[in-house]
Design a protein around this motif. Sequence first.
Motif, mmCIF file in Angstrom:
data_model
loop_
_atom_site.group_PDB
_atom_site.id
_atom_site.type_symbol
_atom_site.label_atom_id
_atom_site.label_comp_id
_atom_site.label_asym_id
_atom_site.label_seq_id
_atom_site.Cartn_x
_atom_site.Cartn_y
_atom_site.Cartn_z
ATOM 1 N N GLY A 49 0.810 -1.220 0.000
ATOM 2 C CA GLY A 49 0.000 0.000 0.000
ATOM 3 C C GLY A 49 0.837 1.260 0.000
ATOM 4 O O GLY A 49 0.560 2.210 -0.740
ATOM 5 N N ALA A 50 1.884 1.283 0.815
ATOM 6 C CA ALA A 50 2.762 2.453 0.870
ATOM 7 C C ALA A 50 3.464 2.672 -0.456
ATOM 8 O O ALA A 50 3.606 3.820 -0.922
ATOM 9 C CB ALA A 50 3.794 2.266 1.988
ATOM 10 N N SER A 51 3.879 1.604 -1.103
ATOM 11 C CA SER A 51 4.600 1.724 -2.370
ATOM 12 C C SER A 51 3.696 2.223 -3.495
ATOM 13 O O SER A 51 4.146 2.956 -4.370
ATOM 14 C CB SER A 51 5.213 0.367 -2.755
ATOM 15 N N ILE A 52 2.437 1.811 -3.476
ATOM 16 C CA ILE A 52 1.494 2.326 -4.475
ATOM 17 C C ILE A 52 1.322 3.834 -4.321
ATOM 18 O O ILE A 52 1.291 4.585 -5.311
ATOM 19 C CB ILE A 52 0.139 1.608 -4.359
ATOM 20 N N ALA A 53 1.221 4.298 -3.079
ATOM 21 C CA ALA A 53 1.116 5.739 -2.834
ATOM 22 C C ALA A 53 2.360 6.472 -3.336
ATOM 23 O O ALA A 53 2.264 7.545 -3.948
ATOM 24 C CB ALA A 53 0.912 5.989 -1.341
ATOM 25 N N ILE A 54 3.522 5.901 -3.083
ATOM 26 C CA ILE A 54 4.767 6.525 -3.543
ATOM 27 C C ILE A 54 4.836 6.520 -5.061
ATOM 28 O O ILE A 54 5.297 7.488 -5.683
ATOM 29 C CB ILE A 54 5.985 5.777 -2.951
ATOM 30 N N THR A 94 0.582 6.717 4.087
ATOM 31 C CA THR A 94 1.708 7.196 3.277
ATOM 32 C C THR A 94 1.290 8.381 2.420
ATOM 33 O O THR A 94 2.042 9.359 2.271
ATOM 34 C CB THR A 94 2.234 6.065 2.374
ATOM 35 N N GLN A 95 0.095 8.298 1.845
ATOM 36 C CA GLN A 95 -0.409 9.365 0.979
ATOM 37 C C GLN A 95 -0.471 10.700 1.715
ATOM 38 O O GLN A 95 -0.125 11.750 1.153
ATOM 39 C CB GLN A 95 -1.804 8.987 0.457
ATOM 40 N N PHE A 96 -0.879 10.680 2.962
ATOM 41 C CA PHE A 96 -1.041 11.928 3.715
ATOM 42 C C PHE A 96 0.196 12.310 4.522
ATOM 43 O O PHE A 96 0.244 13.399 5.084
ATOM 44 C CB PHE A 96 -2.256 11.823 4.651
ATOM 45 N N THR A 97 1.178 11.439 4.577
ATOM 46 C CA THR A 97 2.374 11.711 5.381
ATOM 47 C C THR A 97 3.581 12.099 4.541
ATOM 48 O O THR A 97 4.327 13.017 4.893
ATOM 49 C CB THR A 97 2.733 10.481 6.242
#
Length: 474
Positions: free
Chosen positions: A356-361, A462-465
């Motif tokens: 999930g974090a990598s998709i946001a990145i 991740t998207q908001f951070t």
Amino acid sequence: MSNLELAKKLVELVGGKENVEKATNCMTRLRLTVKDASIVKGEEIKGCEGVMGYIVDGTSLQIVLGPGKAKKVADICTDELGLPKVKSGTDNWEDNKASMKSIQKQSPFKKAIRTIADIFIPLIPAIIAAGLFNGLTSLITTLQGQGVLAADGFWQVTQLIFGLIGSGFLGYFAIYTGINSAKQFGATEALGGMIGAMSIAANIVPISTFFGLYNEEQPLNSILTTGKGGIIGVIVGVWILAKVEKYVRKHVPDVLDLIVTPFVSLLVTGLIFVFAIMPVAGYFSDGLVAVLSIIINSANPVVSVISGYLLSALFLPMVLLGLHHGLIPIYAIQLEALGGVTLFPVLAMAGAGQVGASIAIYLKAKRTGNNRLQKVITGALPAGFLGVGEPLIYGVTLPMFKPFITAGLGAGFGGAYVMLTHVMANSWGPSGLVAIPIMKPDSMLNFFIGLVISYVAGFIITQFTIKEKDVANA
């Protein structure tokens, strides 16, 4: 760059064939033990096309290449380029001194974890395959019981064959553990397998009964019974076997070695193993299961949610340090005591948080024009969905650091859900979508929901951070 070209380049960068003492691989990493770590060109290794990460621990090098590729490159290194598969002897005293100093720098805890890893890493493919076959066997059996599948004919044969293949490993896990433990401790491998076989042999029960150690009303509560002590007992038993065997061999004439050494070694170790190690290790294993049950199988939903969140959120740092291999004995203890593993499904959520974090990145990298990062994520994401998180860890989140934290925070939500719903697996292995068949039939849906929760939570946090400027400069 082809696998052959990459292998040749890596051998060159680690100082050539002469500087390598041992070459092997795990699921995602090429593992090399070198004589002189100072001549290894680490930065150039990191920059090689196809290399997703690079970890150094003294003279031990771990080059993250990803699933499949690590095995292929390792095979080229050993079969075509001539790197040794086993540690070669050194005649130079400076080399021996450097090697000893390197070992001395490691803490006893780290050495123990590394030994456990070396025992179980070669077994991972069999563990995964056996878990999948047992999972499919359980699923077919459940569907047969519900009348969805026929109880005879094709599905009956399929269920029997799958069960046969799955039990061919997990039913004799102690033997495989004994053999691999002997490799690590320097004992004869076949004798190590015999120690493992003794732990699950039927004769344990009448021996225990004769000495008044067997509880007929509650066999599992016996001081000594079949399987008591599990693989922890087997590992300790083989360690003692190695000590005894070396001592006996040292004092036995060469002409009698082949007969006397294995006989005496097994007799002495067998008595110690059956009457001391198995009962003691059994109490330890039972105590560990009891403690884990308080946390993992708690009837209190608040305890389940908190423990599930913390275990999942903190698992990635354990992977980073290589400490996750130390959990394998715990998985095995649960499997023996409970007929399934509840800790693995919770920890498996950590990899989903990475996804999930990598998709946001990736989306931020696309907006900021960071083509390099997009390419890395595109190559690593499929492995992430399949439960192999190291390419994402070492290629994406860890170099940026903040996403490494947000991925863990997101994974915690999936872990909390999985813990709350008491998901149980038949075995352990990759922690992504391919792990669904490993789950008990009534746990498959909740495991999948946990993955989705971790994907979404990892993405949102991740998207908001993470700021776009951080991605643009990564």
